[in-house]
Design an enzyme around this catalytic site. Structure first.
Site, mmCIF file in Angstrom:
data_model
loop_
_atom_site.group_PDB
_atom_site.id
_atom_site.type_symbol
_atom_site.label_atom_id
_atom_site.label_comp_id
_atom_site.label_asym_id
_atom_site.label_seq_id
_atom_site.Cartn_x
_atom_site.Cartn_y
_atom_site.Cartn_z
ATOM 1 C CG HIS A 62 68.359 -22.223 4.574
ATOM 2 N ND1 HIS A 62 67.534 -21.912 5.631
ATOM 3 C CD2 HIS A 62 68.985 -21.055 4.270
ATOM 4 C CE1 HIS A 62 67.658 -20.640 5.951
ATOM 5 N NE2 HIS A 62 68.539 -20.084 5.144
ATOM 6 C CG ASP A 170 68.790 -16.993 5.437
ATOM 7 O OD1 ASP A 170 67.584 -17.195 5.624
ATOM 8 O OD2 ASP A 170 69.692 -17.833 5.691
#
Ligand SMILES: Cc1cn([C@H]2C[C@H](O)[C@@H](COP(=O)(O)OP(=O)(O)O[C@H]3O[C@H](C)C(=O)[C@H](O)[C@H]3O)O2)c(=O)[nH]c1=O
Length: 181
Positions: A62, A170
């Site tokens: 991230h 994700d």
């Protein structure tokens, strides 16, 4: 405090001095004056985060875009993780490099991650408590990331793929080569 450069510019591994006695141990987990002396960087952390993960949970990779980019000082309070940083700063001499290291409550290692890098970690122990300081606030509108299994980076997360637990978000992150500025 021991500090080591990594293969990513501005990313440092650190180990604090541990003071052990018959009661247990003590260490300064962050000291602004010492941090700035050792790295030559100015920091102003504004947010602390803590996450608990069970074995195989992979959070990342991230980053927050643009003005919302976050520099982070990360460590593990309980358990063990494999921590990964990717340099996605197009103007960086180490653009495209990734660095990985084991952070654990045993080795007391910390990692300073400069803003503009992607970050992720996978829990290797039965569970792990991950703590980190950020120099910018959370901005969900600026969130982005890179797929953990990106073929260009080809990161070995040192845990069988079938054991990995990821959020739905994700699982659909873009590839490194498809990142837009
Ligand atoms: C990051 C963050 C999240 N949240 C809320 C948003 C969601 O409702 C919930 C879980 O968020 P998320 O699934 O994005 O959490 P992680 O997957 O651990 O995300 C973090 O994982 C990687 C490894 C990082 O380095 C980043 O700090 C961050 O992206 O917490 C907040 O309220 N504030 C925050 O700063």
């Amino acid at each position: 405090m021991q500090i080591n450069k990594t293969n990513i510019e501005g990313c440092y591994e650190m180990k604090p001095e541990i003071f052990k006695d018959q009661r247990g141990f003590f260490f300064e987990s962050f000291n602004k004056k010492r941090f700035e002396q050792l790295t030559g960087l100015k920091v102003a952390f504004v947010q602390d985060n803590q996450a608990f993960s069970t074995h195989g949970v992979l959070r990342g990779l991230h980053f927050q875009k643009g003005e919302s980019a976050q520099a982070k000082l990360v460590r593990v309070i309980q358990g063990e993780v494999l921590d990964v940083v990717v340099d996605i700063r197009r103007d960086s001499p180490t653009y495209g490099n990734f660095f990985k290291t084991i952070l654990s409550s045993e080795n007391h290692k910390q990692l300073f991650i400069p803003g503009g890098c992607a970050h992720g970690y996978v829990t290797l122990s039965n569970s792990a408590t991950f703590f980190y300081k950020c120099d910018n606030h959370y901005n969900p509108g600026a969130e982005s990331g890179i797929a953990y299994n990106d073929p260009t980076l080809n990161i070995d997360w040192e845990i069988p793929d079938k054991e990995l637990i990821l959020s739905e978000k994700d699982r659909i992150l873009p590839k490194f080569d498809d990142l837009l500025d």
